[in-house]
Design an enzyme around this catalytic site. Structure first.
Site, PDB file in Angstrom:
ATOM      1  N   CYS A   1      -2.786  24.865 -30.965  1.00  0.00           N
ATOM      2  CA  CYS A   1      -3.009  25.979 -31.898  1.00  0.00           C
ATOM      3  C   CYS A   1      -4.341  26.662 -31.636  1.00  0.00           C
ATOM      4  CB  CYS A   1      -2.946  25.491 -33.339  1.00  0.00           C
ATOM      5  SG  CYS A   1      -1.377  24.726 -33.724  1.00  0.00           S
TER       6      CYS A   1
ATOM      7  N   CYS B   1       3.620  25.708 -46.060  1.00  0.00           N
ATOM      8  CA  CYS B   1       3.723  25.557 -44.606  1.00  0.00           C
ATOM      9  C   CYS B   1       3.711  26.946 -43.985  1.00  0.00           C
ATOM     10  CB  CYS B   1       5.035  24.883 -44.224  1.00  0.00           C
ATOM     11  SG  CYS B   1       5.283  23.275 -44.982  1.00  0.00           S
TER      12      CYS B   1
ATOM     13  N   HIS C   1       1.634  32.358 -37.823  1.00  0.00           N
ATOM     14  CA  HIS C   1       0.900  31.515 -36.891  1.00  0.00           C
ATOM     15  C   HIS C   1       1.581  31.483 -35.524  1.00  0.00           C
ATOM     16  CE1 HIS C   1      -1.467  28.424 -35.198  1.00  0.00           C
ATOM     17  NE2 HIS C   1      -0.909  27.365 -35.733  1.00  0.00           N
TER      18      HIS C   1
END
Ligand SMILES: [Zn+2]
Lengths: 143, 382
Positions: free
Chosen positions: B81, B205, B331
């Site tokens: 990430c 989430c 994301h």
């Protein structure tokens, strides 16, 4: 010092650090290694100590089958084919090693779990592999 | 090391672009960032390209094949990430070292809908040996669920306090046109939503998606040629996970973030009290509270109280994730670390629209990639 003995015919551990003794009187156990320089302990074997960087041979350790529940999560959604819900957890063993595992024998409910509660390792055959061996896995359940 | 400025930033709205290619998404962000900097490709001396899912496919070069092949060095970066933020850091050091006067960092990702639950984990070639769901879980929802539960164990933090992070970040997203989701949710909605991995529910989430972001960096000496609002990079730090007791079994997301923040504050010569806004890695709502303490914006065990008091809302003492955070903004892994630099830069320039943190002079962008890598960039208005 105990060493992981060869698995009994027809049974294979799901991970290399689960020892399946061929003597039926001896229970399966987890294997670890301890750094002879700083004492840091690890699940399974290692090339060197990641705490003190010692490259001296590590001492094999037969790990206890009892530990304490450190933390958990209740998994309700997972990868395809993984049955849910289940309790995913980290169990601390007295040798200073932590193990990732499922907690068996409890509801998939935070209320059924207590931090620090004593747990014991159990094993079972969960699947057959491509060669027809029973795949043996471990979990921990409250004592 | 010499001073480096960010002189141009851009991102595309995160979402789903199945009809586009990665170089197209990335090229779009890059061209916008170049325009923002008043440059074109011939002004750029180095490209650092962050992309995870296509990390073996020369994404950086393919971007240049789309927007301009000048023959410059291209570094392709993959770091979970933290992929995009590591690319930013590569671009930063290329300029800070004096070897290059300009560089561009481009982060991109096309995840489609596979995302965080796509990988089974373990097992080699025979799925009978897959450990996922048998020996606990190595997937991110459970890993970050357990990290939150550890905070509960230590400090009595509640599931409701974690849920409040989601309420805040979704509220912030309403003012961010680049956010994948712009939906307000109430505390009850969050608490009653489907549980993914307790205590994290669906709204706690981050979504998966596609996106791209770019940042143009330049030596501070030359920055004024391009912009009246250069943003200084006060620190650009990357750490990996050091040995801690449980790290190899239960990824320790705290220690490497603490090491990174200590180093970043020291390098920038300031402390957490000097920071006006933070974009931090709220991949799951549980993570955000842990990072309040890891970044030093509150004391040990005080994160729950901090969210209760609303201190991290825009308008509060220290706004966190004014963009809507990963929970709303999305994301797309490789794009994330560059996008949060864009967000901080916009606030420091006073260009963040209705979500503007008034008078922001110093901002911090934090990313953590499991496995583990942590980056922190401190950005300062000059
Ligand atoms: Zn050692």
């Amino acid at each position: 010092m105990p060493e992981a003995t060869a698995p009994a015919p027809g049974k294979k551990p799901i991970v290399p650090f689960l020892a399946l003794p061929s003597d039926p009187g001896e229970k399966p156990y987890l294997t670890g290694s301890r750094c002879t320089n700083c004492g840091a302990s690890y699940l399974g074997t290692r090339m060197a100590c990641s705490k003190c960087f010692s490259t001296e041979a590590m001492e094999p350790v037969k790990l206890s089958d009892r530990g304490e529940l450190h933390v958990f999560s209740i998994v309700h959604q997972s990868a395809p084919g993984v049955p849910t819900p289940y309790v995913a957890a980290i169990v601390d063993l007295p040798e200073g090693v932590s193990v990732r595992c499922n907690i068996a024998g409890v509801g998939a409910d935070p209320k059924d779990l207590k931090f620090g509660m004593p747990v014991q390792m159990v094993t079972e055959a969960i699947r057959k592999d491509r060669d027809g061996n029973d795949v043996i896995a471990f979990s921990f359940k409250p004592v | 090391m010499r001073e480096v400025a960010v002189v141009g930033v851009a991102m595309i709205k995160f979402g789903r672009y199945p009809e586009k290619t990665v170089p197209e998404l990335a090229g779009q962000a890059a061209l916008l960032a170049l325009k923002d900097a008043g440059m074109d490709m011939k002004d750029i001396e180095l490209l650092a390209s962050g992309n995870l899912y296509q990390s073996n496919a020369m994404v950086g070069q393919r971007i240049l094949q789309t927007i301009g092949q000048t023959g410059i060095p291209v570094i392709n970066v993959a770091n979970a990430c933290a992929t995009g933020s590591t690319a930013f850091r590569e671009a930063y050091f290329a300029v800070a070292s004096g070897a290059y006067d300009t560089a561009i960092a481009i982060g991109s990702e096309q995840m489609g809908k596979m995302g965080l639950l796509g990988a089974g984990g373990g097992g080699g070639s025979d799925p009978a040996y897959s450990t996922e769901g048998v020996l606990g879980s190595g997937l991110m929802p459970a890993v970050f669920g357990m990290a939150g539960v550890e905070h509960m164990r230590k400090y009595g933090t509640t599931a409701e306090q974690f849920a409040k992070v989601s309420v805040k970040n979704h509220k912030h997203s309403m003012h961010n046109p680049y956010s994948q989701y712009q939906t307000e949710v109430g505390l009850e909605d969050v608490m009653n939503a489907r549980v993914v991995s307790w205590p994290n529910t669906l709204y706690m989430c981050c979504p998966t998606g596609d996106g791209a972001a770019a940042a143009v960096l330049c030596s501070m000496e030359k920055a004024r040629q391009y912009t009246t609002k250069p943003i200084r990079v006060g620190a650009s730090v990357l750490t990996s996970d050091p040995w801690t007791q449980r790290d190899l079994t239960m990824p320790d997301i705290n220690t490497l973030t603490r090491n990174a923040s200590r180093e970043a504050y020291e390098t920038a010569g300031l402390g957490p009290e000097d920071i006006d806004l933070i974009e931090l890695h709220d991949c799951f709502a549980t993570a955000e509270l842990l990072h309040y303490e890891n970044l030093g914006i509150c004391g040990e065990g005080e994160a729950g109280r901090m969210i209760d008091e609303g201190a991290t809302y825009v308008g509060g003492k220290i706004p966190v994730n004014a963009s809507g955070g990963l929970l709303s903004k999305g994301h797309p892994l490789g794009a994330t670390g560059v996008a949060n630099v864009c967000e901080v830069v916009w606030h420091l320039r006073g260009e963040a629209g209705n979500r503007q943190v008034e008078g922001a002079k110093v901002g911090l962008a934090h990313v953590i990639g499991l496995g583990s890598a942590c980056t922190i960039q401190i950005l300062e208005k000059v």
